[in-house]
Scaffold this motif. Structure first.
Motif, PDB file in Angstrom:
ATOM      1  N   ARG A   1       0.862  -1.182   0.000  1.00 55.85           N
ATOM      2  CA  ARG A   1       0.000   0.000   0.000  1.00 55.85           C
ATOM      3  C   ARG A   1       0.893   1.224   0.000  1.00 55.85           C
ATOM      4  NH1 ARG A   1      -3.128   2.789  -1.631  1.00 55.85           N
ATOM      5  NH2 ARG A   1      -4.991   3.681  -0.693  1.00 55.85           N
TER       6      ARG A   1
ATOM      7  N   VAL B   1      -4.848  -3.130  -2.410  1.00 52.80           N
ATOM      8  CA  VAL B   1      -5.735  -2.034  -2.785  1.00 52.80           C
ATOM      9  C   VAL B   1      -5.037  -1.254  -3.881  1.00 52.80           C
ATOM     10  CG1 VAL B   1      -6.918   0.056  -2.061  1.00 52.80           C
ATOM     11  CG2 VAL B   1      -6.720  -1.851  -0.468  1.00 52.80           C
ATOM     12  N   SER B   2      -5.673  -1.152  -5.040  1.00 55.22           N
ATOM     13  CA  SER B   2      -5.103  -0.419  -6.165  1.00 55.22           C
ATOM     14  C   SER B   2      -6.129   0.581  -6.651  1.00 55.22           C
ATOM     15  CB  SER B   2      -4.703  -1.374  -7.290  1.00 55.22           C
ATOM     16  OG  SER B   2      -4.140  -0.658  -8.365  1.00 55.22           O
ATOM     17  N   ALA B   3      -5.820   1.867  -6.462  1.00 50.96           N
ATOM     18  CA  ALA B   3      -6.790   2.916  -6.773  1.00 50.96           C
ATOM     19  C   ALA B   3      -6.470   3.652  -8.061  1.00 50.96           C
ATOM     20  CB  ALA B   3      -6.862   3.913  -5.619  1.00 50.96           C
TER      21      ALA B   3
ATOM     22  N   LEU C   1     -11.943   7.632  -9.333  1.00 48.59           N
ATOM     23  CA  LEU C   1     -11.170   6.441  -9.027  1.00 48.59           C
ATOM     24  C   LEU C   1     -11.987   5.173  -9.192  1.00 48.59           C
ATOM     25  CD1 LEU C   1      -9.354   7.642  -5.783  1.00 48.59           C
ATOM     26  CD2 LEU C   1      -8.500   7.704  -8.145  1.00 48.59           C
ATOM     27  N   THR C   2     -11.331   4.148  -9.737  1.00 49.86           N
ATOM     28  CA  THR C   2     -11.839   2.786  -9.694  1.00 49.86           C
ATOM     29  C   THR C   2     -10.902   2.017  -8.784  1.00 49.86           C
ATOM     30  OG1 THR C   2     -12.771   2.901 -11.920  1.00 49.86           O
ATOM     31  CG2 THR C   2     -12.381   0.713 -10.999  1.00 49.86           C
ATOM     32  N   VAL C   3     -11.396   1.625  -7.630  1.00 48.82           N
ATOM     33  CA  VAL C   3     -10.572   1.022  -6.592  1.00 48.82           C
ATOM     34  C   VAL C   3     -10.736  -0.493  -6.644  1.00 48.82           C
ATOM     35  CG1 VAL C   3     -10.031   0.945  -4.138  1.00 48.82           C
ATOM     36  CG2 VAL C   3     -10.887   3.070  -5.164  1.00 48.82           C
ATOM     37  N   ASN C   4      -9.693  -1.179  -7.111  1.00 49.65           N
ATOM     38  CA  ASN C   4      -9.687  -2.638  -7.125  1.00 49.65           C
ATOM     39  C   ASN C   4      -9.106  -3.132  -5.805  1.00 49.65           C
ATOM     40  OD1 ASN C   4     -10.370  -3.713 -10.029  1.00 49.65           O
ATOM     41  ND2 ASN C   4      -9.155  -1.835 -10.298  1.00 49.65           N
ATOM     42  N   ARG C   5      -9.881  -3.955  -5.097  1.00 55.77           N
ATOM     43  CA  ARG C   5      -9.456  -4.416  -3.778  1.00 55.77           C
ATOM     44  C   ARG C   5      -9.488  -5.941  -3.701  1.00 55.77           C
ATOM     45  NH1 ARG C   5     -12.918  -1.151   0.640  1.00 55.77           N
ATOM     46  NH2 ARG C   5     -14.523  -2.568  -0.147  1.00 55.77           N
TER      47      ARG C   5
ATOM     48  N   PHE D   1     -13.266   7.095  -1.449  1.00 54.98           N
ATOM     49  CA  PHE D   1     -11.979   6.495  -1.127  1.00 54.98           C
ATOM     50  C   PHE D   1     -10.962   7.616  -0.941  1.00 54.98           C
ATOM     51  CE2 PHE D   1      -7.846   4.680  -2.344  1.00 54.98           C
ATOM     52  CZ  PHE D   1      -7.783   3.609  -1.457  1.00 54.98           C
TER      53      PHE D   1
ATOM     54  N   ALA E   1     -15.489   7.282  -5.750  1.00 54.56           N
ATOM     55  CA  ALA E   1     -14.861   6.082  -6.299  1.00 54.56           C
ATOM     56  C   ALA E   1     -15.894   4.988  -6.502  1.00 54.56           C
ATOM     57  CB  ALA E   1     -13.756   5.590  -5.371  1.00 54.56           C
TER      58      ALA E   1
ATOM     59  N   PHE F   1     -15.907   0.850  -6.126  1.00 51.66           N
ATOM     60  CA  PHE F   1     -15.143  -0.275  -5.603  1.00 51.66           C
ATOM     61  C   PHE F   1     -15.383  -1.507  -6.472  1.00 51.66           C
ATOM     62  CE2 PHE F   1     -15.290   1.492  -1.021  1.00 51.66           C
ATOM     63  CZ  PHE F   1     -14.219   2.326  -1.311  1.00 51.66           C
TER      64      PHE F   1
END
Length: 931
Positions: free
Chosen positions: A641, A697-699, A705-709, A759, A764, A766
């Protein structure tokens, strides 16, 4: 090591100790009868049913045609061998109490009252081998021999499997890549080589990219649709085992070579394919064997591709769909596929064998993509638009060249042995597998036009919309384009696994009936890691190439369907520019894209410890197998992170352990020797994909933002499976079968997009994998294979292979999202069909084959079902023919995709085409040599 692991290993050791205790003098004192069943040419006949009727004993031959009875009384015994396609053979043998009892049983292809059948032909020989093995197996299986694979124009394993009942193939640029078995996601089917599991080179999925492995390096493909306890449990849909060749398959010296070339419809490009196998058995009594095989293919394809991005707006209380971006991709793709296998085997006596086997496959996809981008969303959508027409002002035009090379490598090595002590048998194996995917080059050069035209489109044709840009041609004013950006990227994904397995099998009795008891253990230690590095240049001109767009272009028109995109960019000039920027942009910390380059990285450790016990009881006409398998899984991972304010990178770790139990009941009943019923109650597992369960977590770096978790709480999917089938084997060589199945799913893994979130202070969406509590897959398969020997004249040389699979699926996520609580499963087609008509004589054979699958879900948009993406069903017609010039030489011809079928992806409604791809037909011819 945890206490739980110590206990599990203790149980495994006890299981093996109990089996090994059987290796006493009593076992060695039994009168053993072993042998080998061959045809008139000396070729092994696998799957032959061998019996001693007077004693109620029966068994089947293995891949080398070998069989064994552990306990036969001394004296005369009558041996009977039954093999589909050949007359039943009967032979008396004298079983000695003091000497080894080893016989060779030869079945002839003619006999009194036997229907005429050309068993020596390639098509029917492969069919006979497959059907005989399927008939005698306990579980529901399909066998595909190398002879059968060679009669279809299928260059890789995925395409070879599309002919098998229940399989459908997901394609990339026309080539099969991933498989869907019985409507299940690709991850639900485990892949192994000679019984050792192989991992996926792709970091995003556990599904193995089967286009990496060429089809001509395997001896057979074994598909298990119902599992037995000795098999790994991670096979909800089934398992695919790729069987490599053995020097003892034929015995003696053998040399086979094959080569040819093609012409492809689009671009008049060419493909090349070469392969060969050399093997020999030697030494005293030919107890040593060695084999080496190699395969190389090169394809040079041009592919047309067009994509459109759809959105929706509310106008006057009505929802109206519109396109806000068009992308045309003109591909020049060069794919090379190579593989090598080797085997060393030693058989010091008839009861002992040792082996060392290895195989290595490499697939490289080197592609240049000339791309025209029409970004309508950069402008303004004008009032009055409809679902099929719209006008945008101030649209943006971009041209891009991408040079991307991706390489998949899969290799494994195995060493082991087998020992037959009479009533007790032992086998063991140590294996190592490594699967790697690398992107050594992923460069993108972008130019942007200063012109901002007004663009209208009309979707009267969903596949080829009329777009005004191709009348006004602003995109061909090359002087208006200037350098915009350079993106360079490197990625490597690597998975390594050590595995050890041991099995003990003991003949005995249970409840007064003959029985086989089997125990074993397996340990698998796996490590996986991903490293993704990205760089992006500033937009200033001094980072661009020395040439303008006009100077970079060639005189070759970039044509995509009916659209003239301008000219292709010179590959040599572009590569010279890309290489010159290494160190300036690529690898320069100043232009490294953070946090993307760090937050997508992870490392994983996953260990699986397994033990099982099972018994197979033979009643009068019924074989009952029951048992239990236990698997304990240890999982741990580390991701990163990034604090964008301070630049500090913080490792984030997670771990979990879990134990699963897999009971098994399998019943095989012979109503008669040709009518067989099967029933199986099994349980299986599918562990989560690594990026979905890693604590990452990749924002990204661009709002919104598109936050891939990742989801560390994600649980494995479990399935309780019910399978039932009825098979009727038609004389002299055929099959009619029906198989029904139902899979009750627990904790099905799916990906959910949740919009309107916040986010780190920014709006964002998720994106995260979650578990659906309930789900199911159900369906039925029909199979018909038959040689029409009963027809008159030339028609008696014909036959048919046909199968159809009908499936249905659903997952229930337990709550309502976007107006739905129940969703279809990705990759599930309601229907898949295969029909092949063949004609075969002693020297000539031909096959016309048709493959079809219906529409299936590609990606799920849980918030709005109107944007679920589907692949349209696709049919393909292929033709193959070959002629044996003499016993050594054979010429062959292949025609692939004669229907010129395309790949179409759409968003919920077929009128909203998201992607259209065309790859054309291929004509291939070549020569085979056998010695």
């Amino acid at each position: 090591m945890t206490i739980r692991n110590q206990r599990l290993l203790g149980v495994s050791g006890l299981v093996l100790a109990l089996g090994l205790s059987a290796f006493g003098a009593d076992a060695l004192a039994q009168h053993q009868l072993t042998g080998r069943v061959v045809d008139e040419r000396g070729n092994a006949l696998p799957g032959a049913r061998v019996s001693v009727p007077a004693l109620g004993l029966s068994t089947s031959t293995n891949r080398q045609g070998e069989f064994s009875f552990s306990s036969v009384p001394a004296g005369e015994a009558q041996l009977e061998v039954n093999y589909l396609g050949l007359p039943t053979g009967v032979r008396g043998v004298n079983v000695s109490a003091t000497e080894a009892n080893m016989i060779t049983f030869t079945l002839a292809d003619t006999g009194a009252g036997m229907d005429r059948i050309v068993i020596t032909g390639a098509i029917l020989d492969g069919t006979a081998r497959a059907l005989n093995q399927q008939r005698t197996n306990d579980a529901t299986t399909n066998i595909v021999s190398s002879d059968a694979i060679g009669r279809f124009p299928d260059a890789n394993i995925a395409e070879a499997l599309q002919r098998v009942p229940g399989f459908a193939v997901a394609r990339d640029q026309g080539e099969g890549r991933f498989i869907n078995l019985r409507g299940a996601p690709s991850e639900f089917t485990a892949i192994s080589v000679d019984g050792a599991a192989i991992a996926s080179p792709d970091a995003t999925t556990r599904a193995v990219d089967l286009d990496t492995i060429p089809s001509d390096v395997v001896n057979a493909i074994e598909v298990s649709k119902t599992l037995l306890p000795f098999q790994d449990a991670d096979s909800i849909a089934g398992s695919v085992n790729l069987v490599t060749r053995s020097p003892f398959d034929r015995g003696g010296f053998s040399l086979r070579l094959q080569g040819g070339a093609s012409i492809n419809e689009i671009g008049s490009t060419n493909d090349y394919r070469l392969s060969g196998v050399i093997s020999n058995t030697f030494g005293p009594n030919e107890r040593f064997g060695a084999l080496f095989s190699a395969s190389y293919s090169h394809t040079d394809r041009q592919v047309h591709n067009m994509e459109a991005n759809w959105d929706v707006a509310t106008v006057g209380g009505q929802d109206v769909f519109f396109v806000d971006e068009f992308v045309w991709k003109d591909y020049d793709t060069r794919r090379t596929r190579q593989a090598y296998t080797g085997a060393l085997e030693f058989r010091p006596d008839d009861s002992t064998r040792y082996f060392l086997r290895g195989n290595w496959s490499r697939f490289e996809d080197d592609e240049y993509r000339n791309q025209l981008i029409l970004d309508l969303s950069a402008g303004t959508l004008q009032p009055g638009f409809t679902d099929t027409t719209a006008t945008w002002t101030n649209a943006r035009i971009e041209k891009e060249l991408r040079h991307r090379t991706v390489t998949n490598t899969i290799w494994n090595i195995q060493a082991g042995g087998e020992h037959d002590f009479g009533r007790t048998r032992l086998d063991y194996q140590l294996s190592y597998n490594e699967s790697e995917q690398t992107y050594p080059q992923r460069d993108q050069l972008l130019f942007r036009s200063s012109l901002r035209p007004t663009v209208s489109y009309n979707y009267t044709s969903a596949d080829e919309p009329a777009i005004s840009l191709f009348q006004t041609n602003e995109h061909q004013d090359f002087g208006a384009f200037s350098f915009r950006r350079l993106d360079q990227r490197f990625e490597v994904n690597d998975t390594r696994e050590w595995a050890v397995r041991a099995n003990v099998e003991r003949d005995g009795s249970l409840f007064g009936n003959n029985a086989e008891h089997r125990f074993g253990a397996a340990l698998r230690w796996r490590e996986a890691e991903r490293d993704d590095e990205r760089w992006r240049s500033p937009t200033t001109a001094d980072f661009g190439p020395a040439q303008t767009l006009t100077q970079l272009q060639t005189g070759e028109v970039s044509q995509n369907f009916i659209y003239n995109l301008g000219f292709k960019i010179d590959e040599g000039l572009a590569d010279a520019y890309f290489n010159s920027m290494r160190g300036t942009v690529y690898g320069n910390p100043a232009y490294r894209r953070m946090p993307t380059s760090v937050e997508s990285d992870y490392t994983v450790e996953e260990n699986v410890y397994a033990a099982y016990g099972m018994s197979r009881v033979s009643l009068t006409n019924t074989d009952v197998t029951f048992g239990l398998r236990v698997e304990h899984t240890e999982f741990s991972s580390t991701a990163n992170r990034v604090n964008e304010s301070t630049g500090v990178v913080t490792p984030v770790s997670n771990s979990r352990d879990y134990t699963n139990w897999f009971p098994n009941l399998t019943v095989r009943h012979e109503f008669n020797e040709n009518l067989i019923g099967r029933l199986a109650l099994t349980r299986a597992i599918s562990r989560p994909n690594y990026p979905d369960v890693v604590a990452r977590v990749s924002a990204g770096d661009t709002p919104p933002l598109t936050v891939n978790r990742g989801n560390p709480d994600l649980r494995p999917t479990l399935a309780n499976n019910f399978d039932a089938g009825l098979e009727y084997y038609i004389a002299p060589l055929g099959l009619i079968a029906i198989n029904a199945f139902y899979k009750d799913l627990e904790n099905y893994e799916f990906t959910l997009r949740t919009p309107n979130q916040v986010f780190e202070g920014q709006p964002a969406t998720f994106v995260q994998a979650e578990n659906a509590p309930d789900g199911y897959i159900r369906g039925v398969e029909f199979t018909w294979q038959q040689s029409f020997t009963f027809l008159p004249g030339l028609l008696s040389y014909t036959g048919i292979f046909a199968n159809a699979t009908f499936t249905d699926s659903e997952m229930d996520i337990g709550r309502t999202v976007g107006g739905r609580s129940k969703f279809p499963l990705q990759g599930q087609s309601d229907q898949t069909f295969n029909v092949a008509l063949f004609f075969e004589t002693d020297r000539f054979n031909a096959r016309l084959s048709w493959n079809d699958r219906s529409d299936y879900l590609d990606s799920l948009n849980a918030e709005d079902s109107r944007f679920d993406r589907y692949w349209e069903g696709r049919s393909q017609l292929d033709f193959t023919a070959s002629f044996e010039v003499n016993d050594q030489f054979e010429v062959f011809f292949e025609a692939k995709n004669l229907t010129d079928s395309e790949g179409i992806r759409y968003e919920s409604d077929r009128s909203r085409v998201y992607e259209r791809e065309r790859f054309g037909y291929t004509l291939f011819s070549g020569l085979r040599f056998n010695f």
